[in-house]
Design an enzyme around this catalytic site. Structure first.
Site, PDB file in Angstrom:
ATOM      1  N   LYS A 188      88.094  10.177  43.576  1.00  0.00           N
ATOM      2  CA  LYS A 188      89.173  10.764  44.369  1.00  0.00           C
ATOM      3  C   LYS A 188      89.923   9.653  45.114  1.00  0.00           C
ATOM      4  O   LYS A 188      89.451   8.530  45.226  1.00  0.00           O
ATOM      5  CB  LYS A 188      88.604  11.784  45.361  1.00  0.00           C
ATOM      6  CG  LYS A 188      87.670  11.192  46.407  1.00  0.00           C
ATOM      7  CD  LYS A 188      87.203  12.259  47.370  1.00  0.00           C
ATOM      8  CE  LYS A 188      86.288  11.652  48.434  1.00  0.00           C
ATOM      9  NZ  LYS A 188      85.929  12.621  49.477  1.00  0.00           N
ATOM     10  N   ARG A 233      83.238  22.486  57.116  1.00  0.00           N
ATOM     11  CA  ARG A 233      84.576  22.294  56.550  1.00  0.00           C
ATOM     12  C   ARG A 233      84.807  23.391  55.514  1.00  0.00           C
ATOM     13  O   ARG A 233      85.470  24.387  55.785  1.00  0.00           O
ATOM     14  CB  ARG A 233      84.704  20.903  55.923  1.00  0.00           C
ATOM     15  CG  ARG A 233      84.612  19.761  56.919  1.00  0.00           C
ATOM     16  CD  ARG A 233      84.998  18.423  56.304  1.00  0.00           C
ATOM     17  NE  ARG A 233      84.337  18.169  55.017  1.00  0.00           N
ATOM     18  CZ  ARG A 233      84.388  17.006  54.376  1.00  0.00           C
ATOM     19  NH1 ARG A 233      85.088  15.990  54.880  1.00  0.00           N
ATOM     20  NH2 ARG A 233      83.758  16.845  53.213  1.00  0.00           N
ATOM     21  N   TYR A 293     103.751 -10.185  68.529  1.00  0.00           N
ATOM     22  CA  TYR A 293     104.428  -9.128  69.279  1.00  0.00           C
ATOM     23  C   TYR A 293     103.613  -8.726  70.505  1.00  0.00           C
ATOM     24  O   TYR A 293     102.398  -8.518  70.421  1.00  0.00           O
ATOM     25  CB  TYR A 293     104.639  -7.897  68.399  1.00  0.00           C
ATOM     26  CG  TYR A 293     105.743  -8.041  67.380  1.00  0.00           C
ATOM     27  CD1 TYR A 293     107.061  -8.236  67.775  1.00  0.00           C
ATOM     28  CD2 TYR A 293     105.465  -7.963  66.023  1.00  0.00           C
ATOM     29  CE1 TYR A 293     108.081  -8.355  66.841  1.00  0.00           C
ATOM     30  CE2 TYR A 293     106.476  -8.074  65.072  1.00  0.00           C
ATOM     31  CZ  TYR A 293     107.778  -8.277  65.497  1.00  0.00           C
ATOM     32  OH  TYR A 293     108.788  -8.400  64.564  1.00  0.00           O
ATOM     33  N   MET A 315     104.167  -6.396  60.489  1.00  0.00           N
ATOM     34  CA  MET A 315     104.387  -5.673  59.242  1.00  0.00           C
ATOM     35  C   MET A 315     104.000  -6.496  58.023  1.00  0.00           C
ATOM     36  O   MET A 315     103.368  -5.979  57.080  1.00  0.00           O
ATOM     37  CB  MET A 315     105.853  -5.237  59.117  1.00  0.00           C
ATOM     38  CG  MET A 315     106.157  -4.480  57.839  1.00  0.00           C
ATOM     39  SD  MET A 315     107.882  -3.978  57.685  1.00  0.00           S
ATOM     40  CE  MET A 315     107.951  -2.628  58.867  1.00  0.00           C
TER      41      MET A 315
END
Length: 365
Positions: A39, A135, A256, A304
């Site tokens: 998956k 779940r 940053y 990024m």
């Protein structure tokens, strides 16, 4: 003249490691068959790459999307294929019936949809019991109703399954096994219970089918045991290179927001890897990174397309120096679990997050 050198970040997938890890699951549960869980595009490793690696030895493949399961059948995959969340539409139900795909069933509504659309075709169903994960899954009354509806339906192969919530922790699996046994009653058909953690630590759960997931890709499901200690081999590496070097003085800040302040004069490397490549933006200063075979640390906030690392104690690391973000790569060996722990996440997320823009090389051996 334009350069022909591309941005240096690369992922690598080892088919030999995938085969090794699958075989380890089989060795640990010798009496059981093993679904190779593919998956989420095989946990970011590439569904078709993993199928290629295991095509000749996997007992079956387990995934989520019906269209992907049909594509496997159409590509000649003859082994059992299991939809881990079952069907979502009448179209899925017809495809399951037409292509001989096994399906999890977790509620009566899903069962009714499947039976209503599949006609009289043979079906292979895994009835999922909710034993504490809370779940998906039947409760005891729902299971009785499902079995009652199926008794009148010919050509159905049935198995029972559940999913463990704490197989990787101190609470373990016994409490869920007790609930499963109470719900299953005198059931004597096939049973599928064990995920990676249960395969590795709870042999009483191995039953008829096991489901190796994260262990297939060479990461540990446990906080207290490394993949290497468990005998697993990393199937993915993420490599890059130093593309810039800066010399900064004590008191200067990096990146940053200036979240890292140099405590002394430092030499820092800028690496071509950022959150747009799938590296976790929230990874803090101190997250391990390997440069030229030596472990060092990231500095400041991940950008990024770039991140910074400490080269103060690796004086020979300059432009082009190989870097390994995780795995066994050109810059050294660094377990994905260590990177994930430092970043406050799990290796599953690292693998699944690698971005499509990152080129992938496949080691066929």
């Amino acid at each position: 003249m334009a350069s022909t050198v591309s941005r240096p970040i690369r992922a690598g997938i080892s088919l030999a490691a995938l085969r090794h890890n699958y075989r380890l699951a089989k060795q640990l549960a010798p009496a059981a068959k093993a679904w190779a869980v593919i998956k989420a595009d095989a946990y970011g490793h590439g569904q078709w790459r993993v199928v290629t690696a295991l095509r000749d030895e996997a007992d079956g493949f387990a995934l989520l999307e019906c269209d992907n399961a049909v594509a496997l059948r159409e590509a000649g995959i003859a082994q059992p294929i299991l939809l881990l969340e079952g069907i979502f539409s009448a179209r899925d139900a017809r495809a399951v019936a037409a292509h001989g795909i096994a399906s999890v069933v977790h509620c009566l509504e899903q069962l009714d949809l499947l039976l209503g659309a599949a006609g009289d075709a043979p079906l292979s169903l895994f009835l999922k019991l909710n034993t504490g994960m809370n779940r998906l899954g039947f409760d005891a009354a729902g299971l009785r109703d499902a079995l009652h509806r199926l008794r009148a339906r010919p050509a159905v192969d049935l198995a029972l399954m559940t999913h463990f919530a704490e197989a990787d922790g101190p609470r373990g699996v016994d409490w869920q096994l007790e609930r499963f046994q109470a719900m299953a009653g005198d059931w004597t058909g096939p049973v599928c219970l064990a995920n990676s953690a249960a395969i590795l630590r709870h042999p009483t759960t191995h039953a008829d089918w096991v489901r190796p997931g994260i262990m297939l890709y060479g990461a540990s499901p446990f906080a207290d045991a490394s993949a290497d200690a468990l005998g697993l081999q990393p199937a993915m590496r993420l490599d890059s290179a130093v593309i810039g070097v800066q010399h900064i003085a004590a008191g200067e800040r990096v990146g940053y927001g200036g979240t890292f302040t140099a405590e002394r004069a430092m030499r820092i490397g800028i690496v071509a890897c950022g959150y747009a490549d799938g590296y976790p933006r929230h990874a803090p200063t101190g997250t391990p990174i390997a440069v030229m075979g030596r472990c060092t640390r990231t500095l400041g906030r991940v950008s990024m397309d770039m991140l910074a690392c400490d080269l103060s104690d690796i004086p020979d690391a300059g432009l082009g120096a190989p870097v390994t973000l995780w795995g066994k790569g050109a810059g050294g060996t660094l377990p994905a679990d260590e990177v994930a722990t430092a970043a406050g996440t799990i290796a599953y997320e690292l693998f699944c997050a690698v971005a499509p823009r990152v080129p992938v090389a496949v080691d066929e051996s």
